[in-house]
Design a protein around this motif. Structure first.
Motif, PDB file in Angstrom:
ATOM      1  N   VAL A  39     -62.623  -0.401   2.495  1.00  0.00           N
ATOM      2  CA  VAL A  39     -63.721   0.511   1.991  1.00  0.00           C
ATOM      3  C   VAL A  39     -63.069   1.406   0.798  1.00  0.00           C
ATOM      4  O   VAL A  39     -62.215   1.893   0.827  1.00  0.00           O
ATOM      5  N   GLU A  40     -63.954   1.209  -0.371  1.00  0.00           N
ATOM      6  CA  GLU A  40     -63.769   1.973  -1.261  1.00  0.00           C
ATOM      7  C   GLU A  40     -63.737   3.527  -0.915  1.00  0.00           C
ATOM      8  O   GLU A  40     -64.473   4.150  -0.369  1.00  0.00           O
ATOM      9  N   THR A  41     -62.874   4.281  -1.537  1.00  0.00           N
ATOM     10  CA  THR A  41     -62.919   5.993  -1.621  1.00  0.00           C
ATOM     11  C   THR A  41     -64.123   6.415  -2.214  1.00  0.00           C
ATOM     12  O   THR A  41     -64.230   5.919  -3.326  1.00  0.00           O
ATOM     13  N   THR A  42     -64.722   7.260  -1.684  1.00  0.00           N
ATOM     14  CA  THR A  42     -65.916   7.641  -2.277  1.00  0.00           C
ATOM     15  C   THR A  42     -66.071   9.109  -2.104  1.00  0.00           C
ATOM     16  O   THR A  42     -65.882   9.630  -0.872  1.00  0.00           O
ATOM     17  N   GLY A  43     -66.563   9.818  -2.853  1.00  0.00           N
ATOM     18  CA  GLY A  43     -66.993  11.305  -2.642  1.00  0.00           C
ATOM     19  C   GLY A  43     -68.150  11.644  -1.910  1.00  0.00           C
ATOM     20  O   GLY A  43     -68.760  10.658  -1.270  1.00  0.00           O
ATOM     21  N   ILE A  44     -68.544  12.755  -1.499  1.00  0.00           N
ATOM     22  CA  ILE A  44     -69.782  13.049  -0.922  1.00  0.00           C
ATOM     23  C   ILE A  44     -71.156  12.730  -1.582  1.00  0.00           C
ATOM     24  O   ILE A  44     -71.511  12.942  -2.630  1.00  0.00           O
ATOM     25  N   GLN A  45     -71.903  11.699  -0.647  1.00  0.00           N
ATOM     26  CA  GLN A  45     -73.048  11.288  -1.055  1.00  0.00           C
ATOM     27  C   GLN A  45     -74.055  11.782  -0.081  1.00  0.00           C
ATOM     28  O   GLN A  45     -73.891  11.602   1.175  1.00  0.00           O
ATOM     29  N   ILE A  46     -75.146  12.375  -0.699  1.00  0.00           N
ATOM     30  CA  ILE A  46     -76.209  12.751   0.254  1.00  0.00           C
ATOM     31  C   ILE A  46     -77.613  12.122  -0.024  1.00  0.00           C
ATOM     32  O   ILE A  46     -78.179  12.423  -1.384  1.00  0.00           O
ATOM     33  N   VAL A  47     -78.070  11.410   0.724  1.00  0.00           N
ATOM     34  CA  VAL A  47     -79.499  10.502   0.378  1.00  0.00           C
ATOM     35  C   VAL A  47     -80.468  10.438   1.743  1.00  0.00           C
ATOM     36  O   VAL A  47     -80.050  10.657   2.619  1.00  0.00           O
ATOM     37  N   SER A  48     -81.571  10.407   1.035  1.00  0.00           N
ATOM     38  CA  SER A  48     -82.655  10.475   2.020  1.00  0.00           C
ATOM     39  C   SER A  48     -83.476   9.080   2.067  1.00  0.00           C
ATOM     40  O   SER A  48     -83.342   8.415   0.912  1.00  0.00           O
ATOM     41  N   ASP A  49     -83.613   8.721   3.216  1.00  0.00           N
ATOM     42  CA  ASP A  49     -84.360   7.165   3.394  1.00  0.00           C
ATOM     43  C   ASP A  49     -85.926   7.357   3.656  1.00  0.00           C
ATOM     44  O   ASP A  49     -86.115   8.019   4.731  1.00  0.00           O
ATOM     45  N   SER A  50     -86.788   7.059   2.932  1.00  0.00           N
ATOM     46  CA  SER A  50     -88.240   7.358   2.909  1.00  0.00           C
ATOM     47  C   SER A  50     -88.822   6.456   4.042  1.00  0.00           C
ATOM     48  O   SER A  50     -89.675   7.082   4.494  1.00  0.00           O
TER      49      SER A  50
END
Length: 416
Positions: free
Chosen positions: A211-222
């Protein structure tokens, strides 16, 4: 120099090279365990002839080390690869691989004093479009292991070690942590989560292989009305500073002096250069975070929720406060009019605030405070010492002075 450009340049330098590019074609990708196709001879430098036949090394462990000349981590690792080649030449063939052209790579080896000093002369395949299609990646260094005409491993360069080469050569196979730039493991987990119809959850786990290192991601699923907050394979200090940056954006470079450790063992939370490489340490100590909520929050509110989760899980209290610390203060001198140097349109830094950032970035000075707040173009060529800096800054009516001031620091405290 524009401040934004400086910050972007520094971010690129500090991180493994990851190029923004179109969708990568993975249709020819070779996976671990697959038999290698017959590869046409490849153009090469630093070899006994002008081309190289990878197929001819089936009785040796072959390390294909993908790099480019922009990647400082790649270049720093080359002496280690050369040493390994010198020691295990009867069992090993290290081959550097790059997408860049012959002229660029010839100049690279001719002009790089670090490689000359360390006598690095490994065979280097250039214009390697075919090999990149077999082993696609987003970031370098990227290392592929071949043996007995099979793909044996795809790893970070940290794992190219004497003992691992010997193990593969002896046993004919090896299990090493997978470097994947495409988060295939997350796709499988995401499908399982969807099948379970999770309403809400919080999961903090260790390092996820592949798994690739990623920063914080905040998303909404409609569709599900869920808000998802994630980060993957981050060190604990990095996770906290990333969370805090969404609550309280720092206006300075995060230097070691600005972290106050009140913990038994800080090496659990931050990588300190030692026996293990950075990736090896991260595999042991890195964490992943996933939170699914029915409630939608603003970015700063969700960051506060993540902070609370991390504090609760790790038994920590991580907070900003002030502490009296030694620092360097940029001050103005009294300079008679007409003695200021003519302003230049380029070639320098735009103002003392950018200068403070650049001096901080050098790493060998205390934290910098800008009290001059002068917006002029400042030419600084030598950052080697405080004396050298002040010699150059004097012409601009500026000086750096050693003082003790209250600085913003991040307290990292274990709660008993």
């Amino acid at each position: 120099m524009n401040k934004k450009l400086i910050i972007i340049a520094i971010m690129i330098f500090l991180c493994p090279i990851v190029w923004a590019q179109k969708q990568i074609d993975r249709s020819q990708e070779l996976k671990i365990g697959q038999v290698m196709p017959d590869i046409p001879i490849q153009p090469v430098l630093n070899y006994k002839q002008s081309n190289i036949d990878i197929n001819s090394f089936r009785d040796k462990v072959v390390i294909l080390d993908f790099f480019d000349t922009f990647c400082s981590n790649c270049i720093a690792a080359m002496p280690k690869l050369q040493k390994l080649q010198n020691e295990l030449g009867d069992k090993l063939q290290v081959i550097l691989v790059t997408w860049q052209d012959q002229k660029t790579i010839e100049k690279f080896f001719q002009t790089n004093s670090f490689l000359k000093e360390n006598k690095v002369s490994l065979p280097t395949i250039y214009s390697a479009d075919l090999l990149r299609s077999y082993f696609p990646h987003k970031g370098v260094p990227h290392t592929t292991w071949l043996y007995q005409h099979k793909v044996q491993a795809v790893t970070h360069s940290d794992f190219v070690k004497n003992e691992n080469v010997e193990l593969l050569y002896k046993n004919g196979f090896i299990k090493l942590p997978l470097k994947s730039d495409f988060n295939d493991g997350l796709k499988e987990e995401g499908n399982a989560l969807e099948q379970r119809k999770v309403i809400g959850s919080v999961e903090i786990s260790g390092y996820k292989d592949g798994v690739e290192t990623t920063g914080i991601q905040i998303v909404s699923d409609s569709i599900t009305n869920q808000q998802k907050a994630t980060f993957y394979n981050m060190d604990i200090l990095g996770a906290y500073t990333a969370v805090w940056s969404k609550i309280k954006k720092p206006t300075f470079l995060m230097k070691d002096e600005r972290i106050i450790w009140k913990v038994q063992d800080s090496s659990r939370y931050k990588y300190f250069k030692g026996k293990d490489g950075n990736i090896e340490w991260l595999i042991k100590n890195g964490i992943c975070y996933e939170r699914y909520d029915q409630m939608s929050r603003s970015e700063s509110e969700q960051a506060q929720t993540i902070l609370d989760d991390l504090n609760s899980f790790f038994g920590l209290n991580v907070y900003w406060a002030t502490k009296e610390l030694p620092c360097l203060v940029i001050k103005q001198l009294k300079v008679e009019k007409g003695n200021m140097p003519p302003l230049k349109s380029d070639g320098g830094v735009e103002g003392t605030n950018v200068l403070a950032f650049m001096i901080d970035y050098q790493g060998n000075f205390p934290p910098i405070i800008d009290e001059a707040e002068v917006k002029i173009n400042i030419q600084v060529d030598d950052y080697s010492s405080l004396e050298k800096l002040n010699q150059q800054l004097k012409a601009y009516g500026l000086i750096l002075k050693k003082e003790i001031r209250p600085l913003e620091v991040l307290f990292f405290e274990e709660v008993l």
